[in-house]
Design an enzyme around this catalytic site. Structure first.
Site, PDB file in Angstrom:
ATOM      1  N   ARG A   1       0.793  -1.234   0.000  1.00  0.00           N
ATOM      2  CA  ARG A   1       0.000   0.000   0.000  1.00  0.00           C
ATOM      3  C   ARG A   1       0.822   1.279   0.000  1.00  0.00           C
ATOM      4  O   ARG A   1       1.919   1.317   0.564  1.00  0.00           O
ATOM      5  CB  ARG A   1      -0.934   0.004   1.224  1.00  0.00           C
ATOM      6  CG  ARG A   1      -1.985  -1.087   1.137  1.00  0.00           C
ATOM      7  CD  ARG A   1      -2.806  -1.229   2.402  1.00  0.00           C
ATOM      8  NE  ARG A   1      -3.843  -2.244   2.214  1.00  0.00           N
ATOM      9  CZ  ARG A   1      -3.621  -3.573   2.291  1.00  0.00           C
ATOM     10  NH1 ARG A   1      -2.427  -4.036   2.591  1.00  0.00           N
ATOM     11  NH2 ARG A   1      -4.596  -4.429   2.068  1.00  0.00           N
TER      12      ARG A   1
ATOM     13  N   HIS B   1      -0.976  -2.492  -4.517  1.00  0.00           N
ATOM     14  CA  HIS B   1      -0.435  -3.380  -5.556  1.00  0.00           C
ATOM     15  C   HIS B   1      -0.470  -2.767  -6.961  1.00  0.00           C
ATOM     16  O   HIS B   1      -0.820  -3.438  -7.939  1.00  0.00           O
ATOM     17  CB  HIS B   1      -1.187  -4.712  -5.545  1.00  0.00           C
ATOM     18  CG  HIS B   1      -0.910  -5.575  -4.340  1.00  0.00           C
ATOM     19  ND1 HIS B   1       0.198  -5.444  -3.544  1.00  0.00           N
ATOM     20  CD2 HIS B   1      -1.633  -6.611  -3.786  1.00  0.00           C
ATOM     21  CE1 HIS B   1       0.167  -6.350  -2.571  1.00  0.00           C
ATOM     22  NE2 HIS B   1      -0.929  -7.054  -2.684  1.00  0.00           N
TER      23      HIS B   1
ATOM     24  N   HIS C   1       3.177 -12.875  -5.726  1.00  0.00           N
ATOM     25  CA  HIS C   1       2.003 -13.034  -4.867  1.00  0.00           C
ATOM     26  C   HIS C   1       1.378 -14.429  -4.958  1.00  0.00           C
ATOM     27  O   HIS C   1       0.152 -14.566  -4.952  1.00  0.00           O
ATOM     28  CB  HIS C   1       0.973 -11.958  -5.241  1.00  0.00           C
ATOM     29  CG  HIS C   1       0.112 -11.501  -4.114  1.00  0.00           C
ATOM     30  ND1 HIS C   1      -0.915 -12.257  -3.587  1.00  0.00           N
ATOM     31  CD2 HIS C   1       0.112 -10.353  -3.400  1.00  0.00           C
ATOM     32  CE1 HIS C   1      -1.506 -11.578  -2.619  1.00  0.00           C
ATOM     33  NE2 HIS C   1      -0.902 -10.422  -2.478  1.00  0.00           N
ATOM     34  N   SER C   2       2.190 -15.483  -4.990  1.00  0.00           N
ATOM     35  CA  SER C   2       1.614 -16.836  -4.949  1.00  0.00           C
ATOM     36  C   SER C   2       0.974 -17.090  -3.596  1.00  0.00           C
ATOM     37  O   SER C   2       1.505 -16.682  -2.556  1.00  0.00           O
ATOM     38  CB  SER C   2       2.692 -17.894  -5.193  1.00  0.00           C
ATOM     39  OG  SER C   2       2.848 -18.125  -6.576  1.00  0.00           O
TER      40      SER C   2
ATOM     41  N   GLU D   1       5.438 -12.404   0.719  1.00  0.00           N
ATOM     42  CA  GLU D   1       5.755 -11.399  -0.298  1.00  0.00           C
ATOM     43  C   GLU D   1       7.008 -10.644   0.120  1.00  0.00           C
ATOM     44  O   GLU D   1       6.948  -9.744   0.960  1.00  0.00           O
ATOM     45  CB  GLU D   1       4.583 -10.424  -0.453  1.00  0.00           C
ATOM     46  CG  GLU D   1       3.275 -11.091  -0.799  1.00  0.00           C
ATOM     47  CD  GLU D   1       2.063 -10.233  -0.424  1.00  0.00           C
ATOM     48  OE1 GLU D   1       1.911  -9.128  -0.965  1.00  0.00           O
ATOM     49  OE2 GLU D   1       1.274 -10.669   0.432  1.00  0.00           O
TER      50      GLU D   1
HETATM   51  C1  GLA Z   1      -1.659  -8.260   0.113  1.00  0.00           C
HETATM   52  C2  GLA Z   1      -2.253  -7.343   1.096  1.00  0.00           C
HETATM   53  C3  GLA Z   1      -3.515  -7.926   1.636  1.00  0.00           C
HETATM   54  C4  GLA Z   1      -4.465  -8.275   0.524  1.00  0.00           C
HETATM   55  C5  GLA Z   1      -3.780  -9.173  -0.448  1.00  0.00           C
HETATM   56  C6  GLA Z   1      -4.636  -9.450  -1.648  1.00  0.00           C
HETATM   57  O1  GLA Z   1      -1.045  -9.311   0.708  1.00  0.00           O
HETATM   58  O2  GLA Z   1      -1.390  -6.990   2.142  1.00  0.00           O
HETATM   59  O3  GLA Z   1      -4.134  -7.014   2.507  1.00  0.00           O
HETATM   60  O4  GLA Z   1      -4.887  -7.109  -0.140  1.00  0.00           O
HETATM   61  O5  GLA Z   1      -2.586  -8.637  -0.890  1.00  0.00           O
HETATM   62  O6  GLA Z   1      -5.943  -9.759  -1.301  1.00  0.00           O
END
Ligand code: GLA
Length: 386
Positions: free
Chosen positions: A116, A141, A213-214, A350
């Site tokens: 974010r 993202h 993002h797997s 991640e």
């Molecule tokens: C990331 C964010 C989560 C969520 C996922 C996707 O990991 O930190 O809050 O938004 O992506 O759903």
């Protein structure tokens, strides 16, 4: 502060790899087992008619990774359990159409900025930029159409079981400054490592924070939730967040909190404890400050599924890792083989710089300057425990 990235020079002995480009059906692949290979096939078309290719990487041990040019998404990842039984350990869909209908970033390359940016605003070079606020009041993202929703160019990498995805994100795309030329390479080695190498250059200063993002479930896609998985995170500290998941700016110790994963701990053990930070994340959805002892690849995490024995180790050049426990999965998505993805059916590890770094002067900088190179590397190593 200049972006600090580590140059990883991988010296690989040349081994012949078969590169086959064909239109074979996925089921035609078992004969590739037992040797390193790269194949590609057509996977469908986007709504605006762009052709999407699906690449299949295999290694000498029969491990298989599939990744498509739409979003650089890893659609399947098959690894053995302790008795040699293969399972697909990532969430996803069987068809391109299902991906196009929308999903929470399953398997995707995330960019231009992973996680974010508060209120979708940041200032660089004295100019304030406004981005889409696609996650409550914040930018998430990369915006409405991030790197996960575009078709990348792809090419196999000579001499390796690897595919390189490339694209140039144009100046102004999703509100970000500068033409950003990006390359993300997936390499599957015979040591059962899946390496993700990121490289980018820009012609204007811009934030960059790429990640993968797997959603992993080491028991196998669709085999229940991940609460029984045991996780170790090599971090003494994490970045607490507010109710909109923006870091408060604090770097807090994990000691005596549910965020202490310094020794292997079942994810479900504390995830629903009454705790303000867990409440903000609806479970684990936080960035851990990895304990780094020097430059280059450092261990970040180890995940095990005691039942199947499958293990996953994560090493990275990045300073942080977002551990997201799949808290927003709620049974509304039906994935591969008709599996319904219920609450916490998969988890993400991640590797990244910290969320909202462009607005947090005390965090390591994510601003890439023209003339410099963004380089980042993460290695996912699969194994089994007894
Ligand atoms: C990331 C964010 C989560 C969520 C996922 C996707 O990991 O930190 O809050 O938004 O992506 O759903």
């Amino acid at each position: 502060m200049l972006l600090c990235r580590c140059l990883i020079l991988a010296c690989c002995a040349f081994t012949a790899v078969q590169v086959v480009v064909s239109a074979a059906k996925p089921d035609a692949y078992p004969q590739a087992r037992g040797r390193r290979a790269v194949r590609s096939e057509a996977f469908g078309k986007t709504a605006d008619g762009q052709q999407v290719e699906l690449y299949t990487l295999t290694n000498a041990n029969g491990i298989e990774v599939r990744a498509m040019t739409y979003g650089g998404i890893i659609t399947s990842l098959k690894v053995p359990d302790r008795s040699g039984r293969m399972a697909d350990v990532v969430l996803g869909f069987d068809t391109l159409d299902a991906y196009l209908k929308g999903h929470p970033y399953f398997g995707a390359i995330i960019g231009r900025y992973g996680n974010r940016i508060a209120k979708g605003r940041f200032t660089v070079g004295g100019r304030t930029y406004t981005l889409a606020t696609n996650n409550g009041p914040n930018h998430l993202h990369g915006g409405n159409k991030g790197f996960d929703k575009v078709v990348w160019s792809a090419a196999p990498v000579a001499g390796q079981s690897a595919v390189a995805f490339t694209r140039t994100s144009p100046d102004g795309e999703e509100g970000y400054p500068g033409n950003l030329t990006v390359r993300v390479t997936y390499t599957l080695t015979d040591k059962n490592e899946l390496t993700v190498d990121y490289h980018a250059t820009t012609d204007k200063a811009t934030p960059v924070n790429l990640t993968h993002h797997s959603y992993f479930n080491l028991a196998g896609d669709g085999a229940g939730d991940i609460l029984g998985h045991e996780l170790t995170i090599h971090a003494d500290r994490y970045t607490p967040v507010d109710a909109t998941l923006i870091p408060t700016g604090a770097i807090a110790p994990v000691q005596r909190t549910p965020f202490d994963f310094r020794t292997p701990t079942a994810i479900g053990m504390r995830i629903d404890q009454p705790d303000e930070q867990l409440k903000n994340g609806k479970g684990y959805d936080h960035n851990w400050v990895l304990t780094r002892r020097g430059a280059g690849l450092q261990p970040a995490a180890r995940l095990t599924d005691p039942a199947s024995g499958r293990t996953l180790e994560v090493a990275t050049t990045e300073p942080g890792m977002q551990f997201y426990a799949g808290n927003f999965l709620d049974g509304t998505l039906t994935g591969k083989g008709g599996h319904v993805y219920k609450h916490r059916a998969g988890l993400c590890l991640e590797t990244q710089h910290f969320p909202d770094s462009p607005n947090q002067p005390s965090f390591p900088s994510t601003i890439l300057q023209p003339g410099l190179e963004y380089r980042s590397k993460t290695v996912f190593t699969f194994g089994v425990s007894k």
